[in-house]
Structure formats: structure tokens, C-alpha cells
Design a protein around this motif. Structure first.
Motif, short mmCIF file in Angstrom:
data_model
loop_
_atom_site.label_atom_id
_atom_site.label_comp_id
_atom_site.label_asym_id
_atom_site.label_seq_id
_atom_site.Cartn_x
_atom_site.Cartn_y
_atom_site.Cartn_z
N ALA A 30 26.24 30.09 16.02
CA ALA A 30 27.56 30.93 15.78
C ALA A 30 27.28 32.40 15.72
N ASP A 31 26.13 32.90 15.09
CA ASP A 31 25.99 34.09 14.96
C ASP A 31 25.53 34.75 15.96
N TYR A 32 24.52 33.93 16.68
CA TYR A 32 23.89 34.60 18.07
C TYR A 32 24.94 34.63 18.99
N ALA A 33 25.99 33.64 19.06
CA ALA A 33 26.77 33.53 19.95
C ALA A 33 27.85 34.77 19.93
N ALA A 34 28.21 35.12 18.75
CA ALA A 34 29.08 36.46 18.35
C ALA A 34 28.40 37.71 19.12
N ILE A 35 27.06 37.83 18.68
CA ILE A 35 26.44 38.95 19.50
C ILE A 35 26.37 38.93 20.77
N ALA A 36 25.93 37.94 21.35
CA ALA A 36 25.65 37.68 22.77
C ALA A 36 27.28 37.92 23.60
N ARG A 37 28.21 37.46 22.82
CA ARG A 37 29.44 37.73 23.64
C ARG A 37 29.57 39.15 23.67
N GLN A 38 29.39 40.13 22.50
CA GLN A 38 29.24 41.36 22.62
C GLN A 38 28.55 42.01 23.82
N VAL A 39 27.20 41.75 23.83
CA VAL A 39 26.47 42.28 24.81
C VAL A 39 26.90 41.85 26.13
N ILE A 40 27.05 40.62 26.57
CA ILE A 40 27.66 40.38 27.81
C ILE A 40 28.89 41.09 28.18
N ALA A 41 29.87 41.29 27.19
CA ALA A 41 30.86 42.29 27.57
C ALA A 41 30.63 43.72 27.56
N TRP A 42 29.77 43.94 26.87
CA TRP A 42 29.27 45.44 27.06
C TRP A 42 28.75 45.69 28.42
N ALA A 43 28.01 44.58 28.88
CA ALA A 43 27.30 44.62 30.29
C ALA A 43 28.21 44.51 31.39
N GLY A 44 29.32 44.29 31.08
CA GLY A 44 30.63 44.10 32.11
C GLY A 44 30.44 42.78 32.82
N LEU A 45 29.89 41.77 32.35
CA LEU A 45 29.75 40.48 33.26
C LEU A 45 30.51 39.36 32.58
N GLU A 46 31.46 39.58 31.68
CA GLU A 46 32.22 38.36 30.92
C GLU A 46 32.81 37.57 32.09
N ASP A 47 33.29 38.23 33.32
CA ASP A 47 33.94 37.43 34.21
C ASP A 47 32.91 36.24 34.89
N LYS A 48 31.82 36.53 34.78
CA LYS A 48 30.74 35.65 35.66
C LYS A 48 30.34 34.52 34.53
N VAL A 49 30.43 34.77 33.28
CA VAL A 49 29.77 34.15 32.33
C VAL A 49 30.71 33.32 31.24
N GLN A 50 30.40 31.92 31.06
CA GLN A 50 31.18 31.35 30.08
C GLN A 50 30.21 30.75 28.74
N LEU A 51 30.46 31.41 27.79
CA LEU A 51 29.40 31.12 26.67
C LEU A 51 30.23 30.19 25.84
#
Ligand SMILES: Nc1ncnc2c1ncn2CCOCCNC(=O)c1cc(-c2ccc(F)cc2)cc(O)c1O
Ligand SMILES: [Mg+2]
Length: 214
Positions: A93-114
């Protein structure tokens, strides 16, 4: 309380990269891992091999097993055509919380489902929960003793089709001997090894690319 390595990696991304620019996020993580703190991202050398496999395949449906901080998620998602989808499974869960923010920062959240959870629990639910028929590309980078059972599980769940490509990280270090033996000897796979190095080190490691023959 002391910060964690993934938290420090995220801070480095937010400080040294441009929001919405995936390449700058990749470069910031590689710089952090090479010059500050090693972390178990696939890295720049194996990452370039990953890029070439993804670019050649142009997959629509992608599964990543083991997100960690989202480095390979960003590497893959930045190359996907519009409308393509990447589902990435992370147990921690801790890795997932960081990964969500990295993916969002990169602007790729629309292509990715974590998705948070164990691969063994979620693979059987892919069809009914995500409306996925089969995957075009699977990147294996999670618990090394789960590569083989999860590959067999994906076969049994009908998630692989003729031509689906599996790309496995760490086949030498830490190593996945049972998985390698299986994909290299099974008549259902055409397998090849891309020799490289363990991320940010001189130790040997490599990626195994295996095409499911149906
Ligand atoms: N959804 C899921 N279901 C099940 N399990 C899951 C999961 N999501 C995560 N996990 C759990 C584990 O995830 C991380 C797995 N990755 C590694 O352990 C790893 C280790 C090294 C390494 C470490 C030390 C050395 F000295 C040398 C090499 C290098 C790498 O490139 C690695 O990828
Ligand atoms: Mg790895």
C-alpha cells in the motif's frame, strides 16, 4: 518520523522534473537512483529494452505485475497509443500511494489503472472486474517466486492470446529459475533473453521476452 525511500524518490521527482513530462520524470528517478539512493526500478538500461519491446508491439491492453514507485508504469504508459490501457498491480500500500503520485505527476493517470492487491487474487478477476478479454503485453516485475504461478494462472484464466508478449525483469538477479525453465522449454512459448545489467549497477541481469503461441 523518518521518511521512506519511496517518499524521498517522489520528492526528487517533484523537485527535479516537469509535471506532465514523462521523460523528465524517468530522468529524475534514474538520477536519484544512480546518485542518491539505489531503488529497484527496472532502470535506464533495461528500460530502453522495455521501450523497444513496447514500441514494436503497440499494445492496447497491458498488465504490469509489481508497480513499486511507478517508474516502469510511466515508461510503458508514455508509449501507449490513445485509448490503450495499462493495469498495474501493487501489493504494498505504501508503494502504491507513491506510485499514484508519480503517475499523476507524469500526467499519465488517464491511461493507467493502479490496483492494490496480490497478483494471485486479482488475475482471476480481470475479466469480470475490468472487462478485459486478453492482454497484448504483460510486464512481470513482482515477487520472483510468483512469476511462474501467475503465468500459469493467466493461461488458465484465458488472459493470454496467440501473440501475447510476456516480458520478465530480473531473470538473472535476483533470478527466476523455475519461470525461465518453463518459458524456455514449453512448446507454448517462443522465448529470448536480452542480456543487460541490474539497474544502476554492473551486476549481470536481463529481461526474458516470451511470446505465447496459443
Ligand atoms: N501485485 C503483487 N503481487 C505479488 N507480489 C507483489 C505485487 N506487487 C509487489 N509485490 C511484491 C514485491 O514487489 C517487488 C518485487 N521486485 C523485486 O523484489 C526486485 C528486487 C531487486 C533486487 C533487490 C536486491 C538486490 F540485491 C538485487 C535485486 C531488483 C528488482 O528489479 C526487483 O524487481
Ligand atoms: Mg525488477
Amino acid at each position: 518520523t523518518k521518511s521512506t525511500r519511496p517518499q524521498r524518490l517522489l520528492k526528487a521527482v517533484q523537485k527535479h522534473s516537469t509535471r506532465g513530462d514523462p521523460q523528465s520524470v524517468i530522468s529524475a528517478i534514474d538520477h536519484f537512483c544512480r546518485h542518491r539512493e539505489w531503488a529497484m526500478n527496472v532502470g535506464d538500461e533495461k528500460g530502453s529494452i522495455l521501450d523497444s519491446v513496447v514500441s514494436e508491439l503497440n499494445p492496447e491492453k497491458v498488465l504490469e505485475l509489481g508497480t513499486y514507485c511507478g517508474y516502469s508504469t510511466v515508461r510503458i504508459a508514455r508509449l501507449l497509443p490513445p485509448g490503450a490501457r495499462l493495469i498495474t498491480l501493487e501489493f504494498n500500500a505504501d508503494y502504491a500511494a507513491i506510485a499514484r503520485q508519480v503517475i499523476a505527476w507524469a500526467g499519465l493517470e488517464d491511461k493507467v489503472q493502479l490496483v492494490e492487491g496480490a497478483s494471485g487474487d486479482w488475475i482471476p478477476r480481470m475479466k469480470e472486474h475490468f472487462g478485459i478479454e486478453t492482454f497484448d503485453f504483460v510486464f512481470l516485475d513482482h515477487w520472483k517466486d510468483r512469476y511462474l504461478p501467475d503465468t500459469k494462472l493467466m493461461e488458465d484464466c484465458g488472459l493470454l492470446r496467440k501473440g501475447t508478449v510476456l516480458l520478465a525483469d530480473n531473470v538473472i538477479c535476483p533470478g527466476v529459475p523455475d519461470y525461465l525453465e518453463y518459458v524456455r522449454n514449453s512448446l507454448s512459448y517462443k522465448s529470448c533473453y536480452f542480456k543487460s545489467h541490474l539497474e544502476y549497477t554492473k551486476a549481470e541481469d536481463g529481461l526474458e521476452k516470451s511470446v505465447f503461441l496459443g
